[in-house]
Design an enzyme around this catalytic site. Structure first.
Site, PDB file in Angstrom:
ATOM      1  N   CYS A  44       0.807  -1.229   0.000  1.00 12.08           N
ATOM      2  CA  CYS A  44       0.000   0.000   0.000  1.00 12.08           C
ATOM      3  C   CYS A  44       0.835   1.272   0.000  1.00 12.08           C
ATOM      4  O   CYS A  44       0.295   2.360  -0.199  1.00 12.08           O
ATOM      5  CB  CYS A  44      -0.964  -0.005   1.179  1.00 12.08           C
ATOM      6  N   HIS A  70      -2.856   6.994   2.664  1.00  7.67           N
ATOM      7  CA  HIS A  70      -3.429   5.724   2.236  1.00  7.67           C
ATOM      8  C   HIS A  70      -4.799   5.555   2.890  1.00  7.67           C
ATOM      9  O   HIS A  70      -4.960   5.787   4.089  1.00  7.67           O
ATOM     10  CB  HIS A  70      -2.498   4.578   2.632  1.00  7.67           C
ATOM     11  N   ASN A  96     -10.528   0.094   0.856  1.00  3.91           N
ATOM     12  CA  ASN A  96      -9.066   0.114   0.778  1.00  3.91           C
ATOM     13  C   ASN A  96      -8.657  -0.483  -0.561  1.00  3.91           C
ATOM     14  O   ASN A  96      -8.816  -1.686  -0.790  1.00  3.91           O
ATOM     15  CB  ASN A  96      -8.491  -0.698   1.942  1.00  3.91           C
TER      16      ASN A  96
END
Length: 345
Positions: free
Chosen positions: A123, A261, A291
């Site tokens: 990520c 993020h 996500n």
């Protein structure tokens, strides 16, 4: 830890365009709650996520990346033939080989000789790829397409409430090239490998090759120690972000936008508070997208750009598996960002 402060070596590199590629299929909390053994309200209250997008069976990571790439190129007023570099940040490639970046470059019609490779920092990947591309363009010139793209829906265990309710699929892209002023003011990349076990997909590599046994054991599913990851974000990433800003001579109140993020909206809000970012300046698109892995930062940046003005300071913060964290301080470009040395606008 690697810190980049030098913005004078080589020609200025600016952000010329952005774009996103999202699946059409919207998945609500009702769809994922039952198999995970929770309620829709449990998901909403604990994560802040309301919906996410999942790829259709015939869509792969490269398909979403190509859609984002085409949007970003159009935004920049450029063609695939203008590119010299394609980087794809992903931990869910179409296949172990070839690099997904090669598939994207080919589908776009990029010229022979183009440099195309993947970056896997999970990520954090987009920030790592962005810094890499900016440094390469400063050394060699040209234009770069930097993408974050992931299809996490393919590696989720529907019964694992720690992961199945969190993730969506998507891609985000940025085009870099010559500009009047550099967009990247400073960057810092850091790894915390002692915590590598917090986020993992155990099988499918050379340690545990794919087999009937590994499939039966569920070792190809994404796994995460949720509480420990939350602790990492608040105890490690937040202080690291504050230290990076301090070393740049910038305070959280100087930021026009904080683009972290999008792990989940609740954690993003806690991170922003821990960094000291004023209310209303943090990108929070994870409630609709979930996500999206390496795609989360560029998607959130694309969504946030409508409110940005030339010269605004923007902090990107990627964090995740590895464990790793990447920070990039941007000075948002003005209308002259499309004034490139080869005459394109």
């Amino acid at each position: 830890m690697l810190t980049v402060h030098d913005t004078t070596a080589g020609p200025p590199v600016a952000i010329l365009g952005t774009g996103v590629g999202l699946p059409d299929q919207v998945i609500d909390n009702e769809t994922v709650a039952g198999p995970a053994g929770v309620t829709p309200e449990w998901i909403r209250s604990r994560t802040g996520i309301r919906t996410r997008r999942w790829a259709k069976p015939d869509q792969a990571t490269s398909d979403l990346a190509v859609a984002a790439a085409r949007a970003a190129l159009a935004d920049a007023g450029l063609r695939a033939a203008d590119l010299s570099l394609v980087l794809v940040a992903t931990s869910t490639p179409d296949s172990p080989q070839p690099p997904t970046a090669s598939l994207v470059a080919d589908e776009l019609g990029a010229p022979p000789g183009i440099v195309a490779f993947d970056v896997n920092a999970v990520c954090s990947g987009f920030v790592f790829a962005l810094v890499t591309a900016e440094r390469l363009l400063r050394a060699g010139g040209g234009h770069a397409l930097v993408l974050g793209a992931d299809v996490y829906s393919r590696i989720l265990d529907p019964a694992d409430r720690r992961t199945a309710v969190l993730f969506g699929d998507g891609a985000g892209a940025v085009v870099l090239g010559p500009g009047a002023r550099p967009s990247l003011a400073a960057a810092r990349l850091a790894g915390y490998p002692e915590a590598h076990g917090l986020i993992r997909v155990p099988a499918g590599g050379s340690r545990i090759p794919a087999s009937a046994d590994s499939l039966d054991a569920g070792l190809h599913h994404f796994a995460m120690e949720g509480r420990a990851v939350r602790g990492f974000v608040l105890d490690v990433v937040a202080p690291a972000a504050r230290a990076f800003l301090r070393d740049c001579g910038v305070g959280p109140a100087d930021l026009a936008a904080f683009v972290p993020h999008q792990a989940n909206p609740n954690l993003v809000a806690d991170l922003a508070a821990a960094v000291g970012v004023p209310a209303g300046r943090t990108a929070t698109g994870g409630g609709e997208h979930g996500n999206t892995g390496a795609a989360a930062v560029p998607i959130a940046l694309h969504d946030a750009r409508a409110a940005l003005r030339p010269g605004d300071l923007v902090l990107l913060a990627g964090f995740g598996g590895g464990m790793a964290a990447g920070f990039a301080l941007l000075r948002w470009p003005g209308p002259d960002r499309l004034e490139t040395t080869d005459g394109h606008r």
